[in-house]
Design an enzyme around this catalytic site. Structure first.
Site, PDB file in Angstrom:
ATOM      1  N   GLU A  12     -47.603 109.669   9.978  1.00  0.00           N
ATOM      2  CA  GLU A  12     -47.955 109.027   8.425  1.00  0.00           C
ATOM      3  C   GLU A  12     -49.188 108.814   7.886  1.00  0.00           C
ATOM      4  OE1 GLU A  12     -45.413 104.695   8.855  1.00  0.00           O
ATOM      5  OE2 GLU A  12     -46.612 104.501  10.210  1.00  0.00           O
ATOM      6  N   ASP A 196     -35.055 104.304   5.055  1.00  0.00           N
ATOM      7  CA  ASP A 196     -33.857 103.732   5.516  1.00  0.00           C
ATOM      8  C   ASP A 196     -33.687 101.754   4.698  1.00  0.00           C
ATOM      9  OD1 ASP A 196     -35.845 103.297   8.355  1.00  0.00           O
ATOM     10  OD2 ASP A 196     -34.519 101.212   8.330  1.00  0.00           O
TER      11      ASP A 196
HETATM   12  N1  ADE Z   1     -40.027 100.681   9.768  1.00  0.00           N
HETATM   13  C1  ADE Z   1     -39.127 101.817   9.431  1.00  0.00           C
HETATM   14  N2  ADE Z   1     -37.413 101.192   9.223  1.00  0.00           N
HETATM   15  C2  ADE Z   1     -37.735 100.016   9.800  1.00  0.00           C
HETATM   16  C3  ADE Z   1     -36.847  99.089  10.584  1.00  0.00           C
HETATM   17  N3  ADE Z   1     -35.630  99.322  10.255  1.00  0.00           N
HETATM   18  N4  ADE Z   1     -36.772  98.901  11.423  1.00  0.00           N
HETATM   19  C4  ADE Z   1     -38.353  98.510  11.377  1.00  0.00           C
HETATM   20  N5  ADE Z   1     -39.521  99.143  11.155  1.00  0.00           N
HETATM   21  C5  ADE Z   1     -38.762 100.023  10.072  1.00  0.00           C
END
Ligand code: ADE
Length: 233
Positions: A12, A196
């Protein structure tokens, strides 16, 4: 003025370390801090490691030891809202901690006495981010972020967070960084690109999209830093 640029993972902040020049490295409290200067503005970059405790620790050090005047977080998040797609860029208007639970004592989930369920983030930084995104033809979506020490990859927990916090996105640091910044009176911006959708494919999608989504967020962050430097000189 000194600006802290914070991520949770090395991926990041990698685009930031690539962009800024003449970086001085300081090791402190088992972490590395990268100091630089850009257009007359002092900058300290760090990644905290994942989760609420590490991110609260790093934020405290950025404020107390490095004397940063504001904290700008950049990274990735999972989508809860169906209107968010992988690659979208979000800015948090408020944060909460979805795993803070003393409901056994009759309190609302996410609430502890003398705290608040939600923390509103700095309006003027959100406005700057919105303007900079617009100028650069980037759609920036305003979201409520729920934070917890869990990577969410199932529909049941997603539904729980949606129901209890009306959250649009989830991640693992925004809510804890917000507690520190709010307590210290330091403005905070939380910028996150979606990696995601927190479902059963989340682990796979996260690995696939972490780098590109982190880059998209960092790229916008650099433009925001340049705008802040211009405005506050
Ligand atoms: N950061 C990126 N995706 C995530 C997820 N599914 N759960 C928690 N933190 C995240």
């Amino acid at each position: 003025m000194k600006i802290a640029l914070l991520g949770a993972m090395s991926e990041e902040i990698a685009p930031l370390l690539k962009f800024f020049k003449d970086i001085k490295t300081t090791k402190y409290a088992s972490n590395t801090y990268y100091e630089t200067s850009h257009n007359g503005t002092d900058i300290v970059i760090a990644y905290s490691k994942i989760g609420k405790v590490f991110s609260a620790l790093t934020t405290t050090i950025l404020i107390e030891k490095f004397r940063c005047d504001m904290v700008l977080f950049s990274g990735v998040a999972g989508a809860i809202s169906p209107s968010l797609q992988i690659g979208d860029i979000t800015v948090a208007t408020k944060t909460a901690q979805h795993d803070l639970d003393i409901t056994a004592f009759g309190h609302d989930v996410g609430f502890v006495p003398e705290g608040s369920k939600f923390i509103d983030l700095d309006k003027s930084l959100i406005d700057i981010a919105t303007t900079v995104a617009k100028v650069n033809n980037i759609t920036l979506k305003k979201v409520t972020v729920a934070t917890g020490d869990q990577f969410i990859a199932n529909d049941k927990r997603k539904e729980f967070i949606k129901e209890n916090f009306k959250a649009d996105a989830i991640e693992m640091e925004g809510g804890s960084v917000a507690v520190v910044c709010h307590s210290m009176g330091v403005p905070l911006l939380v910028l996150r690109s979606i990696s995601d959708t927190a479902d059963m494919d989340a682990g796979f999608d996260f690995d696939k999209f972490l780098s590109t989504s982190a880059k998209a967020s960092a790229k916008l962050l650099i433009r925001i830093v340049e705008e802040i430097s211009k405005e506050r000189q």
